[in-house]
Structures are given as structure tokens and as C-alpha cells.
Motif scaffolding. Structure first.
Motif, PDB file in Angstrom:
ATOM      1  N   ASP A  14       0.850  -1.158  -0.073  1.00  0.00           N
ATOM      2  CA  ASP A  14      -0.055   0.078  -0.079  1.00  0.00           C
ATOM      3  C   ASP A  14       0.830   1.265  -0.054  1.00  0.00           C
ATOM      4  O   ASP A  14       1.056   1.900   1.022  1.00  0.00           O
ATOM      5  N   ILE A  15       1.338   1.767  -1.078  1.00  0.00           N
ATOM      6  CA  ILE A  15       2.183   2.965  -1.164  1.00  0.00           C
ATOM      7  C   ILE A  15       1.621   3.941  -0.845  1.00  0.00           C
ATOM      8  O   ILE A  15       2.238   5.028  -0.124  1.00  0.00           O
ATOM      9  N   THR A  16       0.102   4.245  -1.170  1.00  0.00           N
ATOM     10  CA  THR A  16      -0.266   5.680  -0.835  1.00  0.00           C
ATOM     11  C   THR A  16      -0.579   5.815   0.945  1.00  0.00           C
ATOM     12  O   THR A  16      -0.469   6.568   1.277  1.00  0.00           O
ATOM     13  N   GLY A  17      -0.829   4.388   1.179  1.00  0.00           N
ATOM     14  CA  GLY A  17      -0.855   4.323   2.810  1.00  0.00           C
ATOM     15  C   GLY A  17       0.350   4.841   3.423  1.00  0.00           C
ATOM     16  O   GLY A  17       0.350   5.520   4.553  1.00  0.00           O
ATOM     17  N   LEU A  18       1.581   4.233   2.762  1.00  0.00           N
ATOM     18  CA  LEU A  18       2.886   4.701   3.108  1.00  0.00           C
ATOM     19  C   LEU A  18       2.994   6.170   3.141  1.00  0.00           C
ATOM     20  O   LEU A  18       3.806   6.654   3.897  1.00  0.00           O
ATOM     21  N   VAL A  19       2.251   6.853   2.189  1.00  0.00           N
ATOM     22  CA  VAL A  19       2.545   8.302   1.956  1.00  0.00           C
ATOM     23  C   VAL A  19       2.016   8.974   3.172  1.00  0.00           C
ATOM     24  O   VAL A  19       2.704   9.912   3.739  1.00  0.00           O
ATOM     25  N   GLY A  20       0.882   8.558   3.672  1.00  0.00           N
ATOM     26  CA  GLY A  20       0.216   8.933   5.112  1.00  0.00           C
ATOM     27  C   GLY A  20       1.200   8.635   6.074  1.00  0.00           C
ATOM     28  O   GLY A  20       1.365   9.467   6.875  1.00  0.00           O
ATOM     29  N   MET A  21       1.746   7.479   6.219  1.00  0.00           N
ATOM     30  CA  MET A  21       2.694   7.176   7.484  1.00  0.00           C
ATOM     31  C   MET A  21       3.755   8.051   7.271  1.00  0.00           C
ATOM     32  O   MET A  21       3.978   8.632   8.707  1.00  0.00           O
ATOM     33  N   TYR A  22       4.427   8.379   6.152  1.00  0.00           N
ATOM     34  CA  TYR A  22       5.527   9.305   6.051  1.00  0.00           C
ATOM     35  C   TYR A  22       5.290  10.657   6.536  1.00  0.00           C
ATOM     36  O   TYR A  22       5.910  11.111   7.214  1.00  0.00           O
ATOM     37  N   ALA A  23       3.978  11.263   6.103  1.00  0.00           N
ATOM     38  CA  ALA A  23       3.583  12.472   6.350  1.00  0.00           C
ATOM     39  C   ALA A  23       3.403  12.558   7.937  1.00  0.00           C
ATOM     40  O   ALA A  23       3.907  13.658   8.511  1.00  0.00           O
ATOM     41  N   LEU A  24       2.909  11.419   8.540  1.00  0.00           N
ATOM     42  CA  LEU A  24       2.623  11.705   9.928  1.00  0.00           C
ATOM     43  C   LEU A  24       4.013  11.547  10.786  1.00  0.00           C
ATOM     44  O   LEU A  24       4.086  12.470  11.955  1.00  0.00           O
ATOM     45  N   THR A  25       4.892  10.823  10.235  1.00  0.00           N
ATOM     46  CA  THR A  25       6.326  10.713  10.870  1.00  0.00           C
ATOM     47  C   THR A  25       6.933  12.038  10.745  1.00  0.00           C
ATOM     48  O   THR A  25       7.478  12.531  11.778  1.00  0.00           O
ATOM     49  N   LEU A  26       6.891  12.551   9.758  1.00  0.00           N
ATOM     50  CA  LEU A  26       7.608  14.086   9.483  1.00  0.00           C
ATOM     51  C   LEU A  26       6.821  14.864  10.449  1.00  0.00           C
ATOM     52  O   LEU A  26       7.685  15.779  10.913  1.00  0.00           O
ATOM     53  N   ALA A  27       5.668  15.157  10.456  1.00  0.00           N
ATOM     54  CA  ALA A  27       4.898  15.768  11.205  1.00  0.00           C
ATOM     55  C   ALA A  27       5.283  15.780  12.788  1.00  0.00           C
ATOM     56  O   ALA A  27       5.607  16.764  13.542  1.00  0.00           O
ATOM     57  N   SER A  28       5.032  14.592  13.248  1.00  0.00           N
ATOM     58  CA  SER A  28       5.310  14.299  14.767  1.00  0.00           C
ATOM     59  C   SER A  28       6.439  13.817  15.275  1.00  0.00           C
ATOM     60  O   SER A  28       6.703  14.062  16.332  1.00  0.00           O
ATOM     61  N   GLU A  29       7.525  13.683  14.283  1.00  0.00           N
ATOM     62  CA  GLU A  29       8.762  13.049  14.481  1.00  0.00           C
ATOM     63  C   GLU A  29       8.595  11.716  15.547  1.00  0.00           C
ATOM     64  O   GLU A  29       9.494  11.627  16.478  1.00  0.00           O
ATOM     65  N   ARG A  30       7.620  10.953  15.297  1.00  0.00           N
ATOM     66  CA  ARG A  30       7.152   9.828  16.092  1.00  0.00           C
ATOM     67  C   ARG A  30       6.924   8.612  15.046  1.00  0.00           C
ATOM     68  O   ARG A  30       6.504   9.127  13.850  1.00  0.00           O
ATOM     69  N   PRO A  31       7.101   7.496  15.274  1.00  0.00           N
ATOM     70  CA  PRO A  31       6.798   6.349  14.454  1.00  0.00           C
ATOM     71  C   PRO A  31       5.158   6.199  14.152  1.00  0.00           C
ATOM     72  O   PRO A  31       4.578   6.776  14.697  1.00  0.00           O
ATOM     73  N   SER A  32       4.919   5.986  12.936  1.00  0.00           N
ATOM     74  CA  SER A  32       3.721   5.796  12.674  1.00  0.00           C
ATOM     75  C   SER A  32       3.396   4.234  11.979  1.00  0.00           C
ATOM     76  O   SER A  32       4.270   3.399  12.159  1.00  0.00           O
ATOM     77  N   ALA A  33       1.919   4.064  11.841  1.00  0.00           N
ATOM     78  CA  ALA A  33       1.753   2.690  11.830  1.00  0.00           C
ATOM     79  C   ALA A  33       0.478   2.746  10.746  1.00  0.00           C
ATOM     80  O   ALA A  33      -0.170   3.723  10.649  1.00  0.00           O
ATOM     81  N   LEU A  34       0.185   1.924  10.033  1.00  0.00           N
ATOM     82  CA  LEU A  34      -0.741   1.356   9.069  1.00  0.00           C
ATOM     83  C   LEU A  34      -1.749   0.329   9.554  1.00  0.00           C
ATOM     84  O   LEU A  34      -1.531  -0.642   9.825  1.00  0.00           O
ATOM     85  N   LEU A  35      -3.018   0.656   9.632  1.00  0.00           N
ATOM     86  CA  LEU A  35      -4.131  -0.149  10.431  1.00  0.00           C
ATOM     87  C   LEU A  35      -5.198  -0.515   9.594  1.00  0.00           C
ATOM     88  O   LEU A  35      -5.567   0.580   8.658  1.00  0.00           O
ATOM     89  N   ASP A  36      -6.251  -1.570   9.751  1.00  0.00           N
ATOM     90  CA  ASP A  36      -7.394  -1.482   9.218  1.00  0.00           C
ATOM     91  C   ASP A  36      -8.318  -0.720   9.993  1.00  0.00           C
ATOM     92  O   ASP A  36      -8.359  -0.609  11.116  1.00  0.00           O
ATOM     93  N   TRP A  37      -9.439   0.347   9.495  1.00  0.00           N
ATOM     94  CA  TRP A  37     -10.521   0.447  10.095  1.00  0.00           C
ATOM     95  C   TRP A  37     -11.325  -0.872  10.429  1.00  0.00           C
ATOM     96  O   TRP A  37     -11.820  -1.287   9.111  1.00  0.00           O
ATOM     97  N   ASN A  38     -11.300  -1.465  11.502  1.00  0.00           N
ATOM     98  CA  ASN A  38     -11.640  -2.900  11.355  1.00  0.00           C
ATOM     99  C   ASN A  38     -13.126  -3.340  11.968  1.00  0.00           C
ATOM    100  O   ASN A  38     -13.893  -4.088  11.657  1.00  0.00           O
ATOM    101  N   ASN A  39     -13.320  -2.781  13.008  1.00  0.00           N
ATOM    102  CA  ASN A  39     -14.585  -3.262  13.826  1.00  0.00           C
ATOM    103  C   ASN A  39     -15.284  -1.846  14.386  1.00  0.00           C
ATOM    104  O   ASN A  39     -14.637  -1.139  14.941  1.00  0.00           O
ATOM    105  N   ASN A  40     -16.696  -2.178  14.730  1.00  0.00           N
ATOM    106  CA  ASN A  40     -17.279  -1.196  15.650  1.00  0.00           C
ATOM    107  C   ASN A  40     -16.982  -1.468  16.971  1.00  0.00           C
ATOM    108  O   ASN A  40     -16.495  -2.692  17.286  1.00  0.00           O
ATOM    109  N   PHE A  41     -17.152  -0.490  17.899  1.00  0.00           N
ATOM    110  CA  PHE A  41     -16.692  -0.961  19.379  1.00  0.00           C
ATOM    111  C   PHE A  41     -18.235  -0.949  20.128  1.00  0.00           C
ATOM    112  O   PHE A  41     -18.760   0.129  20.362  1.00  0.00           O
ATOM    113  N   GLY A  42     -18.730  -2.013  20.209  1.00  0.00           N
ATOM    114  CA  GLY A  42     -20.185  -2.033  20.870  1.00  0.00           C
ATOM    115  C   GLY A  42     -21.049  -1.191  20.121  1.00  0.00           C
ATOM    116  O   GLY A  42     -21.094  -1.150  18.803  1.00  0.00           O
ATOM    117  N   ASN A  43     -22.008  -0.362  20.892  1.00  0.00           N
ATOM    118  CA  ASN A  43     -22.762   0.535  20.314  1.00  0.00           C
ATOM    119  C   ASN A  43     -22.677   1.770  20.476  1.00  0.00           C
ATOM    120  O   ASN A  43     -23.289   2.740  20.350  1.00  0.00           O
TER     121      ASN A  43
END
Length: 467
Positions: free
Chosen positions: A301-330
Motif C-alpha cells: 500500500d504505497i499511498t498508505g505509506l505516504v500517509g505514514m511518512y507524512a505523520l512521521t515527518l509531522a510528529s517526529e514519531r513512528p507511524s503505523a498502518l491499520l485497518d478501520w476494522n470493527n465497531n466498538f459495541g454500540n
């Protein structure tokens, strides 16, 4: 930290001594923050300021000479300033970097002809001319602010982060290791659109990497060093020495490629070829890369990587790529973020442990799927971001926002976090209606404004800022 070109505005109708004093005050604050300044001196122009066209040419020449190291431009107005002098300096320099406009405040007890600044008004004139010159710019939180205040220092810190994002993305280089998994059509992207925006993608055949790995011996110093690094990075209880050695060899080859090609990040065909034909997952190696701020994305996922890199540049912290995966109860404002996972230890509070990839284990065999980094993302304020290419319009589009990873736990495998986002349902509608991918990048900290300003004002990307 950064290097800023400094333009000190001046206007002869107003007390020039204020510009002389203001220049010194701003330079002192920049030095305190570790920001290097490229600025005219009193030997170059009166008080080291810019007012006339000739002075603007001198400033532009100085900026051109230092163009390689200037990350952004700070315009400061200790008095009204000359709007043309500021705009001409930037135009003639040829620099296409972020610009921050700052104005000094007046004291209500010092509005005599020898003390008044009128920077409040002058800032409007300067911004008006920058608009006419088609020069994008940023503003301080307060219209006028003394440079010694914490507010101005926060403005500078934010601006430097904007400069990092803009500079980093305009010359980013990414490696795509292998092809995207056949069923993941959601992560299709346009390499040409990215290239048009300064982002280079270099495909690298997974077979070549496996070939280079086959030439490495188990007892080579580089391999043994990587095995030790993996063991120090996460608990490896229950993982065979053979699997750890395979991961180490993958890391050795990947590190060499990153250094050789100067990749700022990688996106890897993580399943299921590596599991079937090599016998491990690359998640630990990817986690370690992301943890050292060289982000690594799943499923090519290259464009996902672009978002990761942008966040790392902005925050100077590591970033991660995840799924929007599940609801949390109600709860309509909470959801579960999840991946198999390759989450960096920074997000897991250094509590991540090595395990096997439960999703594909039933297909390729559990023994071939060791190497995931599992655990719960620690409670933190977080920023999320997704970048995508729109082939039909030829543009890059994105969304960004801020939320909070809560301390709620789940009985699940992989890496996960429960995230709370105000008006989450509106965001989810936006994602679906505009056809964004199911992956989202996150990092710790609140850098949504930084991403939004960098993308919109300076990169000219289409962005939805969820607030």
C-alpha cells in the motif's frame, strides 16, 4: 532542527530602531529553539532589514546561495514593514518553501511617533501582497505576538513541522517490495500522479530479495547482529532459531536496499508469498523499520505509506498502518483499529511480543507465519491520515483528523487499539462515499493542523480535515 530564511521588514516612516531591536529578539528566540537563521546583516542593509527593491535583491541572493538548506521563510514585522520588499525578496529568491508571517504587538502606552509599530496593520498589507504574488503563507495563532512568548514559540514549532512535511514529501523516495496481493484492489494507486508531485516509487522484485537472502550464511556477522537486534526488540518466546535467522536475513537485505536506494519508506507484499516460499512473515522487520521512523506499510500500500511518512515527518514519531476494522459495541464514536501486525513498539509502549499470523496460518501452516508483533496500542492522543491518488481527476486527495486511543482492552490476536473520534459516523460516511481505502495511518500526538496546512497550502492536495 531546521533552517529558516529570515526577512525583517522595515518602513522608513516608522521607527527603524524597532526593526533593529526586533531582529535581535527574533534571532535570539530562533537560537533558543535550535533553529538556524539565514538573514541579512547590518553590514548588508540598514539594520539587516528589507525595505527597498535593491535590499530585496540582496535578500533574494542570500536565500539563493543557501537554497539547499532553507526549509522555510519567516517574515517578521517589528514595524509596519514594506510589503513589496517582503514579496519581492521571496519571489526573486525562487524558493518554493512555506512562509510564516509574524508581526510585533504595540504597547498601548507607547503609541507616540517614536514608539508605535503599526505592525498590526502592516501584516495585512504584507499578506495582501503575498496573495497578489501567488505566494502561499501561514499565520501565527495571534495576529500580533511578542517573539519571547510561549505562543510564538509554539507557532514556530508548528511551522517547522509544516516545513518538514512539505520538504520531505516533495522529494520522497519509496520502495515497493513485490506486487500488491491480487485481492487487494483497494490499494491500487497511480505511480505517475505521485511522481508528478515529487514522490518517486521504485518497484523491487520479491524474487530478487529472496535470491539475495539465499546467498547469506547463517553465521555471517550481519545476520547474527540482526538476530540479536530482533531478540532485543521483542519477546521471541516460542519462536524457532530458524525463523529468527530468516527474519534477520530479510532485514539485512532490506536495510542494504534502503541505504543503497535512499528509500524513505517501504511497502511490502507481506502475504502470502513470503509465508509459502520463505517460511516467515516480514512483520517484525517492518515494525523495526517503522520504529526508527523509516515507515513500512503492509500489502504494497504505497499511498498508505505516504500517509505514514507524512505523520512521521509531522510528529517526529513512528507511524503505523491499520485497518478501520470493527465497531466498538454500540458507541458511535469508537471503533477498533487492527492489523496482523507490524505495529512499531513506540505505539505499543514497548510491550509488543512476537507471535504468528493467525489469519493465514490455517492456509500456509502456523510454522510458516511467525514474526508478527502483537499487542495493544497504548492510550494516547493520535492523528489519523489517509492519502490516495484519484486517477480520474489526476490529483492526490486525503483526509486527516485527530482522536484518542483509549485504554480499553479486547480479547483478540494481532495488534489493535480502540480509537475514539468525535463525529466518527460522519467520517466513516465520508470515507465510504468518496471511495477511500480501508487502511489508515496513525501516529501519536495531535498534528492534524500541521498535515492539513502542509497538504492544502503548500502541496495543493485535496484534503478533508475532520473536526
Amino acid at each position: 532542527m531546521a533552517t529558516l530564511g529570515l526577512i525583517v521588514g522595515n518602513r522608513g516612516f516608522f521607527p527603524s530602531e524597532l526593526s533593529e531591536e526586533g531582529r535581535k529578539r527574533v534571532l535570539k528566540v530562533l537560537a533558543e529553539l535550535g533553529i538556524e537563521a539565514v538573514c541579512l546583516t547590518p553590514e548588508d542593509t540598514p539594520y539587516g532589514t528589507v525595505e527597498t527593491y535593491e535590499e530585496a535583491k540582496k535578500c533574494a541572493a542570500l536565500f539563493k546561495k543557501n537554497a539547499e538548506k532553507i526549509d522555510g521563510i519567516l517574515v517578521t514585522l517589528p514595524n509596519f514593514g514594506d510589503e513589496r520588499g517582503v514579496a519581492d525578496s521571496i519571489r526573486l529568491s525562487g524558493l518554493k518553501v512555506p512562509v510564516l508571517v509574524h508581526a510585533f504587538p504595540d504597547e498601548t502606552t507607547e503609541l507616540s511617533i517614536v514608539k508605535r509599530r503599526d505592525s498590526f496593520c502592516g501584516k495585512m498589507s504584507t499578506c495582501n501582497n503575498l496573495k497578489q504574488y501567488n505566494i502561499p503563507f501561514s499565520l501565527t495563532q495571534l495576529h500580533t505576538v511578542a517573539p519571547e512568548t510561549e505562543g510564538f514559540k509554539a507557532d514556530l514549532t508548528k511551522f517547522v513541522a509544516i516545513c518538514r512535511v512539505v520538504k520531505g514529501l516533495r522529494k520522497a523516495r519509496f520502495g515497493q517490495i513485490g506486487v500488491r496481493p491480487v485481492n487487494f484492489t483497494t490499494v491500487r494507486y497511480s505511480e505517475k500522479i505521485l511522481e508528478h508531485n515529487g514522490i518517486a516509487v521504485e518497484p523491487y522484485d520479491l524474487a530478487e530479495i529472496l535470491g539475495q537472502i539465499s546467498r547469506l550464511q547463517d553465521d555471517e556477522p550481519a545476520v547474527k547482529t540482526q538476530v540479536d537486534a530482533i531478540k532485543a526488540y521483542a519477546s521471541t518466546a516460542g519462536v524457532s532459531a530458524e525463523a529468527l535467522t530468516k527474519m534477520a536475513k530479510f532485514a539485512v537485505v532490506l536495510d542494504r536496499l534502503i541505504e543503497e536506494h535512499e528509500w524513505n519508506g517501504t511497502a511490502i507484499q507481506c502475504w502470502t508469498a513470503l509465508e509459502e516460499y520463505f517460511g516467515v512473515v516480514p512483520c517484525t522487520v517492518m515494525s523495526m523499520l517503522s520504529n526508527r521512523q523509516n515507515p513500512s506499510a503492509c500489502e504494497a500500500d504505497i499511498t498508505g505509506l505516504v500517509g505514514m511518512y507524512a505523520l512521521t515527518l509531522a510528529s517526529e514519531r513512528p507511524s503505523a498502518l491499520l485497518d478501520w476494522n470493527n465497531n466498538f459495541g454500540n458507541d458511535p464514536d469508537k471503533c477498533v483499529l487492527f492489523h496482523c501486525s507490524n505495529l512499531p513498539q513506540d505505539l505499543l509502549g514497548n510491550q509488543g511480543a512476537m507471535d504468528y499470523q493467525a489469519i493465514v496460518a490455517g492456509t500456509v501452516g502456523k510454522e510458516n507465519t511467525y514474526g508478527t508483533i502483537t499487542g495493544r496500542i497504548q492510550q494516547t492522543k493520535t492523528t489519523f491520515c489517509r492519502v490516495s491518488t484519484d486517477d480520474l481527476s489526476g490529483q492526490i486527495r486525503a483526509y486527516v483528523g485527530e482522536g484518542e486511543i483509549t485504554n480499553e482492552t479486547l480479547d483478540t490476536f494481532g495488534g489493535y487499539g480502540v480509537m475514539k473520534v468525535p463525529q466518527l459516523q460522519d467520517l466513516l460516511h465520508y470515507i465510504c462515499e468518496h471511495g477511500f481505502e480501508h487502511h489508515v495511518a496513525i501516529s501519536s500526538g495531535g498534528v492534524g493542523e500541521i498535515i492539513n496546512e502542509a497538504f492544502t497550502k503548500y502541496l495543493n492536495w485535496q484534503i478533508y480535515y475532520h473536526r
